[in-house]
Scaffold this active site. Structure first.
Site, PDB file in Angstrom:
ATOM      1  N   ASP A   1       0.857  -1.174   0.000  1.00  0.00           N
ATOM      2  CA  ASP A   1       0.000   0.000   0.000  1.00  0.00           C
ATOM      3  C   ASP A   1       0.896   1.227   0.000  1.00  0.00           C
ATOM      4  O   ASP A   1       1.940   1.240   0.672  1.00  0.00           O
ATOM      5  CB  ASP A   1      -0.907   0.013   1.222  1.00  0.00           C
TER       6      ASP A   1
ATOM      7  N   ASP B   1      -6.904  -1.360  -4.716  1.00  0.00           N
ATOM      8  CA  ASP B   1      -7.994  -0.981  -3.813  1.00  0.00           C
ATOM      9  C   ASP B   1      -8.864   0.106  -4.439  1.00  0.00           C
ATOM     10  O   ASP B   1     -10.093   0.096  -4.318  1.00  0.00           O
ATOM     11  CB  ASP B   1      -7.438  -0.472  -2.482  1.00  0.00           C
TER      12      ASP B   1
END
Length: 157
Positions: free
Chosen positions: A113, A131
């Site tokens: 991330d 995402d």
């Protein structure tokens, strides 16, 4: 169906390429401040959204990957029978994003991330392009069902 596969491939490749750049070229330290509200960071997430369920080791990787693949198979089947182009693209975004995160889990045991939005000391949990694609695809599907599902003639858009 072709449109859906192109969307899956583009979402998957964009996700994997962005993670490769962040990991190898861009973020050489823990983070790069790009403004008052945004940083690029390098966070390895072993769980799911917002690092939930991140303490389950190999079992967690297998279970989360299996769930993602099962959901992706269901969505792929839905996409195969769908005639609405917007819904096909939305499903392709979700599948491409899910597969991008599955590849990370299988390859390195965690998902990279790197997008970090914040206000002062309050940070939204870091996330990635996969995402983002999943959320955009789901958001479009939800909006479609709420506002356009029963409109005559819009099912072929």
């Amino acid at each position: 169906m072709f449109l859906g596969f192109i969307t899956i491939i583009l979402a998957f490749c964009a996700d994997q390429f962005s993670k490769f750049l962040i990991d190898t070229e861009i973020v050489t330290t823990h983070h790069i401040e790009l403004g008052d509200y945004f940083n690029l960071v390098k966070v390895w997430n072993t769980g799911v959204s917002f690092s939930m369920f991140n303490n389950h080791g190999t079992l967690g990787i297998v279970v989360l990957s299996a769930i993602s693949l099962i959901v992706s198979a269901f969505l792929l089947n839905w996409m195969r029978h769908e005639s609405n182009k917007l819904k096909i693209v939305s499903l392709g975004l979700i599948i491409g994003g899910a597969l991008g995160n599955v590849v990370d889990r299988i390859r390195v045991g965690a998902v990279l991330d790197f997008l970090d939005f914040h206000y002062e000391a309050h940070h939204w949990p870091a996330f990635n392009l996969a995402d983002t694609f999943i959320c955009i695809g789901a958001f479009i599907l939800i909006l479609w069902e709420l506002f356009y599902a029963n409109k005559k003639g819009l099912d072929k858009i």
